[in-house]
Design an enzyme around this catalytic site. Sequence first.
Site, PDB file in Angstrom:
ATOM      1  N   HIS A 142      -2.814   1.187  -0.247  1.00 20.36           N
ATOM      2  CA  HIS A 142      -2.593   0.778   1.143  1.00 20.36           C
ATOM      3  C   HIS A 142      -1.178   0.214   1.322  1.00 20.36           C
ATOM      4  O   HIS A 142      -0.701  -0.541   0.481  1.00 20.36           O
ATOM      5  CB  HIS A 142      -3.632  -0.276   1.559  1.00 20.36           C
ATOM      6  CG  HIS A 142      -3.691  -0.487   3.036  1.00 20.36           C
ATOM      7  ND1 HIS A 142      -2.781  -1.282   3.710  1.00 20.36           N
ATOM      8  CD2 HIS A 142      -4.513   0.011   3.981  1.00 20.36           C
ATOM      9  CE1 HIS A 142      -3.065  -1.266   5.006  1.00 20.36           C
ATOM     10  NE2 HIS A 142      -4.114  -0.487   5.190  1.00 20.36           N
ATOM     11  N   GLU A 144       0.031  -2.101   3.201  1.00 22.94           N
ATOM     12  CA  GLU A 144       0.137  -3.571   3.212  1.00 22.94           C
ATOM     13  C   GLU A 144       0.176  -4.107   1.788  1.00 22.94           C
ATOM     14  O   GLU A 144       0.934  -5.038   1.475  1.00 22.94           O
ATOM     15  CB  GLU A 144      -1.044  -4.195   3.981  1.00 22.94           C
ATOM     16  CG  GLU A 144      -0.962  -5.715   4.031  1.00 22.94           C
ATOM     17  CD  GLU A 144      -2.172  -6.358   4.693  1.00 22.94           C
ATOM     18  OE1 GLU A 144      -2.749  -5.750   5.612  1.00 22.94           O
ATOM     19  OE2 GLU A 144      -2.536  -7.468   4.271  1.00 22.94           O
ATOM     20  N   ASN A 239      -9.305  -1.525   8.252  1.00 20.62           N
ATOM     21  CA  ASN A 239     -10.230  -2.493   8.856  1.00 20.62           C
ATOM     22  C   ASN A 239     -11.408  -1.776   9.516  1.00 20.62           C
ATOM     23  O   ASN A 239     -12.522  -2.293   9.530  1.00 20.62           O
ATOM     24  CB  ASN A 239      -9.490  -3.445   9.801  1.00 20.62           C
ATOM     25  CG  ASN A 239      -9.059  -2.789  11.088  1.00 20.62           C
ATOM     26  OD1 ASN A 239      -9.844  -2.659  12.005  1.00 20.62           O
ATOM     27  ND2 ASN A 239      -7.806  -2.355  11.157  1.00 20.62           N
ATOM     28  N   SER A 281      -7.187  -1.248  15.636  1.00 20.14           N
ATOM     29  CA  SER A 281      -6.193  -0.361  16.237  1.00 20.14           C
ATOM     30  C   SER A 281      -6.822   0.598  17.246  1.00 20.14           C
ATOM     31  O   SER A 281      -6.274   1.659  17.531  1.00 20.14           O
ATOM     32  CB  SER A 281      -5.427   0.386  15.145  1.00 20.14           C
ATOM     33  OG  SER A 281      -6.287   0.867  14.151  1.00 20.14           O
TER      34      SER A 281
END
Length: 304
Positions: A142, A144, A239, A281
């Site tokens: 990922h 992040e 998420n 999102s």
Amino acid sequence: MNASSDDERATPRSPAAEGCEIVVARYAGYCYGVERALRLTEEALARVPGPVATLGPIIHNPSVVRGLAARGVGVVDEVGEMSEGTLVVRTHGVPPEVVAAAHARGLEVVDATCPFVAVAQRKAHDLHEGGYTVVILGEHDHPEVAGLQGFAGGEAIVVAGPADVPVERLRGRRVGVVVQTTQARETLARLAAALAPLARELVVFNTVCEATEKRQSAACELAAQVDVVIVVGGRNSANTMRLVQLCRDIQPRTHHIESAGELREAWVTGARRVGVTAGASTPDSEIEETVDRLRTTCEASDGR
Ligand code: SF4
């Protein structure tokens, strides 16, 4: 600010057909960080004359990215793809050397790293500087997590959960933990319990963001009350996938869609209550479209 912010939703229930109710989670859809990133991108588009591009899709939502592309916001995978203009760093953040490389190429950088992610980055940096072995709870691939690794000097150990802990590498060490902001708090608790007997010293920063926690607990609450759960969000949104997983653990009739057009009548057959939640999102318009389509689908299903 509309209902897609981090405020609790005002009208979570919607009667659909007789005997079928559609319930929207108390917290669902756009979070503070995503709204901020989209605002910063819009401001850059309005302010600067040259090309504007985001480093990776600005959010994990294909329709929003397509809409921005139609208005001239490009997407690049690497800094080297731009020779001029403005580069927007998305909510996930990037390793510090990526921003340095953009500046070295003469690019203007708009840093839309979510402030919650920036906190995790600072904690990773401080732990590394303090001589701790940094453990990141998160997904290996990922973006992040790649950013957090950069702030930890590129030496962090990434684990997806307690089963991944490299016991011999950490035994007797000073260990510091930071968490990808979209992880489940319960996984962090289990990781901390696994590390505590091993480490000589253990420091744990709970960097799971508030918006994630609110959406996860509201989704679990919803899943326990309904017969079917529909989760709306990008397939590459961490998420959103976490919401799917949490809801499915409670309500096996959980379905994940990116857009309302993917809904299937068979999913709601016999359901008296259908729950809707959405990743951070997912715009309000997609949640509303899903509720509208569900209303029709439930009515069609009831009429058979
Ligand atoms: S989910 Fe949390 S960390 Fe991620 S952008 Fe939204 S507010 Fe920021």
